[in-house]
Design an enzyme around this catalytic site. Structure first.
Site, mmCIF file in Angstrom:
data_model
loop_
_atom_site.group_PDB
_atom_site.id
_atom_site.type_symbol
_atom_site.label_atom_id
_atom_site.label_comp_id
_atom_site.label_asym_id
_atom_site.label_seq_id
_atom_site.Cartn_x
_atom_site.Cartn_y
_atom_site.Cartn_z
ATOM 1 N N ASP A 32 0.848 -1.193 0.000
ATOM 2 C CA ASP A 32 0.000 0.000 0.000
ATOM 3 C C ASP A 32 0.879 1.236 0.000
ATOM 4 O O ASP A 32 1.636 1.462 0.941
ATOM 5 C CB ASP A 32 -0.881 -0.006 1.256
ATOM 6 C CG ASP A 32 -1.922 -1.109 1.207
ATOM 7 O OD1 ASP A 32 -2.739 -1.088 0.273
ATOM 8 O OD2 ASP A 32 -1.893 -1.987 2.082
ATOM 9 N N ASP A 172 -10.179 -5.868 -1.161
ATOM 10 C CA ASP A 172 -9.179 -5.347 -0.216
ATOM 11 C C ASP A 172 -9.844 -4.622 0.945
ATOM 12 O O ASP A 172 -10.535 -3.618 0.757
ATOM 13 C CB ASP A 172 -8.263 -4.375 -0.972
ATOM 14 C CG ASP A 172 -7.104 -3.870 -0.136
ATOM 15 O OD1 ASP A 172 -6.877 -4.380 0.973
ATOM 16 O OD2 ASP A 172 -6.414 -2.942 -0.626
#
Ligand code: DX5
Ligand code: ZN
Length: 209
Positions: A32, A172
């Site tokens: 991320d 996600d």
């Protein structure tokens, strides 16, 4: 179903977390990247990322939660990368960026936030390899999955089958061994805190699968 493990929320150092992921059969490592603008959180710098990931075994699934993804693609493209995913909500020419990433030889994904309707991503569906359905508002690990987001799996599955599109659907945010039951039909899941706050990463991955 493929599993991509996010290192965002772990009770170990990034180095130790990566070592433990490397010992599992996870398909990808989900990174991320955050710019403190698209989301209210910042991540490692590109230099730190390059140092940390230079020897990882699993290919990287890079989730760019940033307003200007291109410079991150350029900075990280020499790592072992499978795909770059960027948000459909950002301004700018998304088709051009999809082409740019494809020309570099990577798969391309678009992510869709919980409050964004599938109609917004629809014009791009024929060009992408991955649609990343966000189960939480992006920026932090360990948040609970927002149940209404799972409806997008059915919508995107339907659009894929009637149009013969080729993308995979990944999910996600908030994925764990109980919420996985809400994700029937998904091709891939990203899991951060559920896998990395545990002791036995492989066992947690097995439970998701
Ligand atoms: C959320 C990130 C996720 C996060 C998932 O903004 O995009 O990849 O790491 O973490 P968990 O699995 O803990 O929700
Ligand atoms: Zn992510």
């Amino acid at each position: 179903m493929k599993v991509s493990v996010s290192i965002l929320k772990s009770n170990r150092s990034n180095e130790e977390t990566l070592k433990k992921i490397n010992l599992t059969n996870a398909d990808y490592i989900h990174l991320d990247v955050m710019d403190n603008t698209f989301v209210d959180n910042a991540s490692l710098t590109n230099e730190e990322i390059i140092k940390l990931f230079k020897d990882t075994i699993q290919p990287m699934d890079i989730h760019l939660m940033v307003n200007h993804p291109k410079s991150y693609v350029d900075a990280l493209k020499n790592l072992n990368v499978n795909d770059f995913i960027f948000p459909v909500e950002i301004l700018g020419d998304k088709k051009e960026l999809i082409n740019y990433i494809h020309e570099l030889g990577f798969k391309v994904g678009l992510s869709i936030n919980p409050d964004t309707k599938v109609s917004i991503i629809r014009p791009y569906l024929e060009y992408v390899d991955i649609v990343l359905i966000m189960g939480v508002n992006p920026g932090f690990g360990g948040q609970p999955l927002i149940p209404s987001t799972t409806m997008k799996i059915h919508e995107l599955n339907y659009l894929r089958s009637i149009n013969d599109y080729n993308y995979i659907m990944s999910f996600d945010g908030g994925v764990n061994s109980s919420t996985i039951n809400l994700l029937k039909g998904i091709d891939m899941v990203v899991s951060g805190s559920y896998v990395c706050l545990g002791e036995d990463y492989q066992e947690n991955i097995n439970k998701l699968r």
